[in-house]
Scaffold this active site. Structure first.
Site: not given
Ligand code: LLP
Length: 420
Positions: A239, A276, A278, A314, A318, A346-347, A375
């Site tokens: 996160g 982690p 992202r 993305r 989002y 085409c969107e 992502y």
């Molecule tokens: N652990 C779990 C259980 C998760 O669901 C996620 C992400 C992570 C770890 C990794 O989170 P991060 O450190 O990457 O924030 N597609 C979206 C992001 C979706 C995240 C889903 N879960 C985007 O492009 O922003």
């Protein structure tokens, strides 16, 4: 820190000119910097030096096996959410005992594969899932190690579609039922409770929600121990956000996150697990694309590029901001133009940026779409029968294609005309 810099008037990934890669591989193409992946992993892991910590890279962010192998060499574990991601992690050399399995809908077949791989822990999200896992483990004569993913009802994350820790989300065991769930788990012979798991959201730019979640889980751990459960691990999920180069708040660096975690968990006597995604992968990659046409609309100029929403979802999904710049540095007295930067699909949603001021470019120029290492490729599709974008990994002066561009024949290979 990212290793994408201008040298001799041209954007490079480490020591490779991006135009060199395009000359061989074409566009669109994702280019990753192995040094950036390594740097981000090290900075993150070092933030937790001195405590018992497992950094289980969240494979969903960028699951290319070359990326996983790069991180495996540094000792990374993996957070997987499917049998496919489990297979990738194992192939890349991540040992089973450093793999955690998350996800709200694990199938029995996936549970069986993960038990065979001897994974560290299943992060279980419901009682029906717990009961299924118990049965699968007993059929194999094994015991499944579990943490419950509990839902701490903490709101966090950059966008409502990626916020997960509030009670209206589908994730985790409701806070009020957590202790009953642990009591049931303790009664099942195929299950061994090892810890507690949370994940509150993604692209979090503030430490306060992490602090709130840690405090809640710490008190839960106290109550669970008082009820006789042995809690060895506290998985705080992923996160932590990254800077995307827009005006939004810059997320705190991993060192501040690490200091917070150390301060709040020093008395807990648990192994801390981190997932982690992202923060490791996001700024380790760019998407290179060519300007196809510059179209003068009635009140604006459209930059039509050869990447589209199927390649990088993305912005469409989002409204995400990605910094976009020409690969060739503009001269000292360059002109700027304000563009809507759009793909060929085409969107109307196939839009990367609206009203973006940037150096004036022309048909044939190359652009880099930054912060697309996480992502990006993983969320791509073949919508409009556009082949998946190839991926390239750079290391110093060298680069390798780590996923080839499929041909149209590759795409059609699995389709059949019915024989009636
Ligand atoms: N652990 C779990 C259980 C998760 O669901 C996620 C992400 C992570 C770890 C990794 O989170 P991060 O450190 O990457 O924030 N597609 C979206 C992001 C979706 C995240 C889903 N879960 C985007 O492009 O922003």
């Amino acid at each position: 820190m990212r290793h994408f810099d201008f040298k001799n008037g041209e954007l490079h990934a480490e020591d490779v000119a991006l135009s060199r890669i395009v000359a061989e591989v074409g566009t669109p193409v994702y280019v990753y910097s192995s040094a950036t992946f390594e740097h981000h992993y090290r900075v993150f892991a070092e933030s937790f030096s001195g405590i018992d910590a497992l950094v289980a890279y969240s494979v969903k962010a960028n699951s290319n096996i070359a990326v996983l192998a790069t991180l495996a060499k540094l000792g990374a574990g993996a957070d997987v959410v499917s049998g496919g991601e489990l297979a990738r992690a194992l192939i890349a050399g991540i040992p089973g005992d450093r793999i955690v399995f998350s996800g709200v809908g694990k199938t029995r077949a996936e549970m069986a594969d993960a038990l065979d791989a001897g994974i560290k822990v299943f992060n279980v999200e419901s009682l029906p899932e717990l009961r299924a896992l118990n049965e699968v483990a007993l059929e194999k004569g094994l015991i499944a190690p579990i943490s419950f993913r509990v839902n701490p009802d903490v709101t966090a994350g950059g966008h409502e579609k990626i916020s997960t820790g509030a009670k209206e989300n589908k994730f985790g065991i409701a806070w009020s039922s957590a202790e009953d769930a642990y009591a049931e788990a303790a009664r099942l012979p195929g299950i061994r409770v090892v810890g507690v798991d949370v994940h509150i959201g993604s692209q979090i730019d503030d430490l306060a929600p992490f602090e709130a979640a840690i405090r809640k889980v710490a008190s839960l751990i106290g109550r669970l121990r008082a009820a006789g459960h042995k809690i060895h691990a506290f998985d705080i999920g992923g996160g932590l956000g990254i800077p995307y180069g827009d005006n939004s708040r810059t997320p705190p660096p991993p060192s501040e996150y690490g200091a917070l975690v150390k301060r709040l968990t020093s008395d807990l006597d648990v192994q801390m697990i981190f997932e982690p995604g992202r923060v490791i992968a996001g700024n380790s990659g760019v998407l290179l694309t060519e300007v196809l046409y510059v179209k003068e609309g009635e009140d604006r100029a459209f930059l039509i590029i050869d990447a589209a929403m199927n390649d990088l979802l993305r912005p469409a999904l989002y409204d995400a901001f990605h910094d976009i710049e020409p690969v060739r540095a503009p001269g000292p007295d360059f002109q700027s133009t304000t563009y809507d930067i759009v793909g060929p699909i085409c969107e109307t949603g196939d839009t990367f940026a609206k009203g973006r001021e940037m150096p004036t470019v022309a048909s044939g120029d190359l652009l880099a779409i930054h912060s697309t290492g996480a992502y990006g490729a993983v969320q791509s599709s073949q919508y409009n029968t556009r082949p998946l974008v190839p991926e390239v990994m750079v290391r110093g002066e060298a680069y390798r294609v780590i996923r080839e561009r499929p041909t149209i024949a590759d795409i059609l290979k699995t389709e059949r005309l019915p024989d009636w």
